[in-house]
Design a protein around this motif. Structure first.
Motif, PDB file in Angstrom:
ATOM      1  N   CYS A 164      -5.787   0.688  -1.316  1.00 17.33           N
ATOM      2  CA  CYS A 164      -5.349   1.021   0.045  1.00 17.33           C
ATOM      3  C   CYS A 164      -5.385   2.509   0.361  1.00 17.33           C
ATOM      4  O   CYS A 164      -5.367   2.883   1.539  1.00 17.33           O
ATOM      5  CB  CYS A 164      -3.920   0.505   0.273  1.00 17.33           C
ATOM      6  SG  CYS A 164      -3.748  -1.288   0.121  1.00 17.33           S
ATOM      7  N   LYS A 185      -2.399   0.878  -9.019  1.00 14.68           N
ATOM      8  CA  LYS A 185      -1.742   0.114  -7.960  1.00 14.68           C
ATOM      9  C   LYS A 185      -2.135   0.509  -6.542  1.00 14.68           C
ATOM     10  O   LYS A 185      -1.930  -0.274  -5.615  1.00 14.68           O
ATOM     11  CB  LYS A 185      -0.221   0.254  -8.097  1.00 14.68           C
ATOM     12  CG  LYS A 185       0.339  -0.265  -9.413  1.00 14.68           C
ATOM     13  CD  LYS A 185       1.838   0.013  -9.521  1.00 14.68           C
ATOM     14  CE  LYS A 185       2.401  -0.479 -10.842  1.00 14.68           C
ATOM     15  NZ  LYS A 185       3.844  -0.183 -10.983  1.00 14.68           N
ATOM     16  N   GLU A 202      10.201  -1.146   3.530  1.00 15.19           N
ATOM     17  CA  GLU A 202      10.571  -2.059   4.612  1.00 15.19           C
ATOM     18  C   GLU A 202      11.786  -1.547   5.397  1.00 15.19           C
ATOM     19  O   GLU A 202      11.874  -1.705   6.623  1.00 15.19           O
ATOM     20  CB  GLU A 202      10.816  -3.480   4.068  1.00 15.19           C
ATOM     21  CG  GLU A 202      12.048  -3.677   3.212  1.00 15.19           C
ATOM     22  CD  GLU A 202      11.918  -3.150   1.793  1.00 15.19           C
ATOM     23  OE1 GLU A 202      12.894  -3.297   1.038  1.00 15.19           O
ATOM     24  OE2 GLU A 202      10.852  -2.611   1.434  1.00 15.19           O
ATOM     25  N   MET A 205       3.107  -1.192   4.118  1.00 14.81           N
ATOM     26  CA  MET A 205       3.017  -0.997   2.679  1.00 14.81           C
ATOM     27  C   MET A 205       3.989  -1.944   1.991  1.00 14.81           C
ATOM     28  O   MET A 205       5.174  -1.980   2.344  1.00 14.81           O
ATOM     29  CB  MET A 205       3.346   0.445   2.289  1.00 14.81           C
ATOM     30  CG  MET A 205       3.044   0.724   0.816  1.00 14.81           C
ATOM     31  SD  MET A 205       3.325   2.432   0.328  1.00 14.81           S
ATOM     32  CE  MET A 205       5.026   2.374  -0.195  1.00 14.81           C
ATOM     33  N   PRO A 206       3.528  -2.717   0.989  1.00 16.81           N
ATOM     34  CA  PRO A 206       4.449  -3.623   0.293  1.00 16.81           C
ATOM     35  C   PRO A 206       5.406  -2.852  -0.599  1.00 16.81           C
ATOM     36  O   PRO A 206       5.093  -1.751  -1.083  1.00 16.81           O
ATOM     37  CB  PRO A 206       3.516  -4.496  -0.544  1.00 16.81           C
ATOM     38  CG  PRO A 206       2.305  -3.655  -0.758  1.00 16.81           C
ATOM     39  CD  PRO A 206       2.153  -2.825   0.478  1.00 16.81           C
ATOM     40  N   ASN A 207       6.570  -3.431  -0.814  1.00 15.29           N
ATOM     41  CA  ASN A 207       7.536  -2.851  -1.747  1.00 15.29           C
ATOM     42  C   ASN A 207       7.043  -3.116  -3.169  1.00 15.29           C
ATOM     43  O   ASN A 207       6.880  -4.267  -3.585  1.00 15.29           O
ATOM     44  CB  ASN A 207       8.919  -3.486  -1.531  1.00 15.29           C
ATOM     45  CG  ASN A 207      10.006  -2.744  -2.284  1.00 15.29           C
ATOM     46  OD1 ASN A 207       9.783  -2.262  -3.397  1.00 15.29           O
ATOM     47  ND2 ASN A 207      11.188  -2.639  -1.706  1.00 15.29           N
ATOM     48  N   GLN A 208       6.778  -2.052  -3.916  1.00 18.36           N
ATOM     49  CA  GLN A 208       6.256  -2.175  -5.278  1.00 18.36           C
ATOM     50  C   GLN A 208       7.371  -2.310  -6.314  1.00 18.36           C
ATOM     51  O   GLN A 208       7.089  -2.357  -7.518  1.00 18.36           O
ATOM     52  CB  GLN A 208       5.399  -0.950  -5.620  1.00 18.36           C
ATOM     53  CG  GLN A 208       4.214  -0.745  -4.708  1.00 18.36           C
ATOM     54  CD  GLN A 208       3.041  -1.645  -5.058  1.00 18.36           C
ATOM     55  OE1 GLN A 208       3.075  -2.359  -6.045  1.00 18.36           O
ATOM     56  NE2 GLN A 208       2.007  -1.611  -4.237  1.00 18.36           N
ATOM     57  N   SER A 209       8.629  -2.364  -5.866  1.00 20.63           N
ATOM     58  CA  SER A 209       9.782  -2.491  -6.782  1.00 20.63           C
ATOM     59  C   SER A 209       9.785  -1.373  -7.820  1.00 20.63           C
ATOM     60  O   SER A 209       9.977  -1.617  -9.018  1.00 20.63           O
ATOM     61  CB  SER A 209       9.796  -3.867  -7.449  1.00 20.63           C
ATOM     62  OG  SER A 209       9.887  -4.888  -6.482  1.00 20.63           O
TER      63      SER A 209
END
Length: 478
Positions: free
Chosen positions: A389, A385, A422, A443-447
């Motif tokens: 980045c 994942k 976030e 950075m996106p929330n990867q849950s």
């Protein structure tokens, strides 16, 4: 009367001149539906675990053995395999490997099969890692009485039977002893490739077998270790819930990334693709080319042209053919990307050592491997994942180099950042400074769940405890 007679003569002559109807390749009259009864004996075979000129033991498929009778031995064993770096798994096998060897034959050939249940034989220097048990063989390519040919045999027993191949295709074989789900998930499966009587309508330059399967692994509750690393065993709860820990090609997480399948520009590649499950569907795709021909179930009568992806349920198969248009590394992947993220990925490459940096779709293996289960899981998750980045010791990318991150930030800060980035960006000065430094790319929330966050943290801590430079992504094929 004369006119009627003339019409009858013309009709008769016309019928005689018509070409005869094409022969039915699937005519029951041409099939062998009465094989001899199976034989079970107490005689134990002590030689090689797999024998037969028609067997291929790796991804590259051997040429067809011309003999009309194929002698095939696939003994059952219990052994330790490595399904991912640091994950040593207690497997059950045919022919002492997972997947079992591939059988290649032709319609009309007779398979003379034998199998000794050798699950009671201890491993060298290890002893028994799993209890001996009953096993059997179920060939999807056969037309036989299951009650006779697919009987379970006890450790030390041998079963022998024969059958004739009546249909072309790519067929699964597996252990049929209850519970079948556990036996397949433990590694007891393989492929039988049955060519049409006249061969295939195209000529391929390369032929490869790709078997997709799932593993459901957990650390051994008894805390057994293999060469200092934890032993992994079947996780029955995840298995029954169809929640695999690894989804792989040819038995290993990223195995064909580390060892790509070779090809050259302009060549036609034929792949015999089988999804053995036991429970998930595969969406097989090769990045950078199009399937020129797809024969569902491996039968050329079931042909599609110009397909991007082939959907395969458990025990479904296909032969896919495609051209290699130019120099490059062509990524084969389960386009159900939840499966790809668990290891269902590989490379067909024109280069001996494909460059790792440009392969966004694949997971790059690290040069050093943890053994503690949470750190192992964190490593695999990071490589699935995060590598687009971030790097480990390779410098900044879209985000920071994470080497030393557990020394720069405490566990509480990292845990909050992984769980709710976030929210951190709204109130945390350090997070806001990072956002500004890295061009306002958040950075996106990867849950991630709490268990996954714990695994990431253990991996970062493990990395930071290693000697400098010993943990960094290695190029595919190293």
């Amino acid at each position: 009367m004369k006119i009627r007679t003339a019409l009858l003569v013309v009709t008769f002559l016309s019928a005689c001149e018509r070409p005869s109807a094409p022969l039915d390749a699937y005519a029951v009259a041409n099939m062998d539906l009465k094989p001899a009864a199976a034989k079970i004996s107490p005689e134990r075979h002590k030689g090689a675990f797999a024998e037969g000129a028609s067997l291929s033991t790796g991804a590259e498929l051997k040429p067809l053995d011309p003999a009309p009778v194929k002698t095939v031995r696939l003994d059952t064993t219990h052994k330790i395999i490595e399904i991912a770096p640091g994950v040593k798994y207690s497997a059950w096998t045919f022919g002492d490997q997972v997947p079992g060897p591939t059988v290649r034959a032709r319609v009309g050939d007779r398979i003379r099969f034998s199998m000794t249940n050798r699950s009671d034989e201890p491993l060298p220097a290890l002893g028994l890692t799993a209890a001996p048990m009953m096993h059997s063989m179920d060939f999807h390519a056969a037309m036989v009485s299951p009650q006779d040919k697919y009987r379970s045999i006890a450790p030390g027993q041998t079963i022998e039977f024969e059958f004739t191949l009546n249909y072309p295709g790519v067929f699964m074989y597996h252990c049929g002893t209850p519970m079948i789900l556990e036996h397949i998930a433990s590694g007891m499966y393989g492929a039988v490739i049955v060519e049409p009587r006249g061969g295939y309508p195209t000529k391929a330059d390369r032929e490869y077998v790709v078997v997709q399967s799932e593993f459901y692994a957990k650390p051994d509750p008894g805390r057994q270790k293999i060469e200092g690393a934890p032993l992994y065993v079947l996780d029955g709860e995840r298995l029954r819930a169809a929640q695999p820990t690894h989804t792989v090609f040819n038995g290993a997480h990223n195995g064909m990334v580390r060892n790509p399948l070779p090809a050259r520009p302009g060549e036609r590649v034929r792949m015999y693709v089988l999804n053995v499950g036991p429970s998930k569907t595969s969406s097989f795709h090769v990045v950078g080319t199009i399937f020129d021909r797809v024969w569902l179930e491996g039968n050329p009568d079931n042909q599609f042209r110009g397909m991007q992806t082939v959907l395969l349920g458990s025990s479904n198969s296909a032969i896919v053919e495609y051209l290699i248009p130019e120099e490059g590394s062509y990524i084969m992947v389960d386009h159900h990307f939840a499966n790809a993220s668990q290891g269902a990925i590989g490379l067909v490459s024109t280069a001996a050592k494909p460059p790792a940096k440009d392969l966004e779709h694949h997971n790059m293996p690290a040069s050093a491997t943890p053994t503690e289960p949470d750190a192992v899981a964190g490593k695999l998750a990071f490589e699935s994942k995060c590598l687009a980045c971030h790097s480990i010791g390779e410098g900044r990318k879209l985000g920071p180099d994470l080497a030393g991150v557990s020394k720069r930030r405490d566990r509480a800060w990292l845990g909050r950042w992984l769980k709710e980035p976030e929210k951190m960006l709204q109130s945390d000065a350090a997070a806001q400074a990072l956002l500004k430094e890295y061009n306002n790319v958040p950075m996106p929330n990867q849950s991630l769940g709490d268990a996954e966050i714990r695994q990431y943290l253990r991996y970062f801590e493990w990395v930071d405890a290693q000697p400098a430079g010993s943990v960094k992504p290695a190029a595919a094929g190293h």
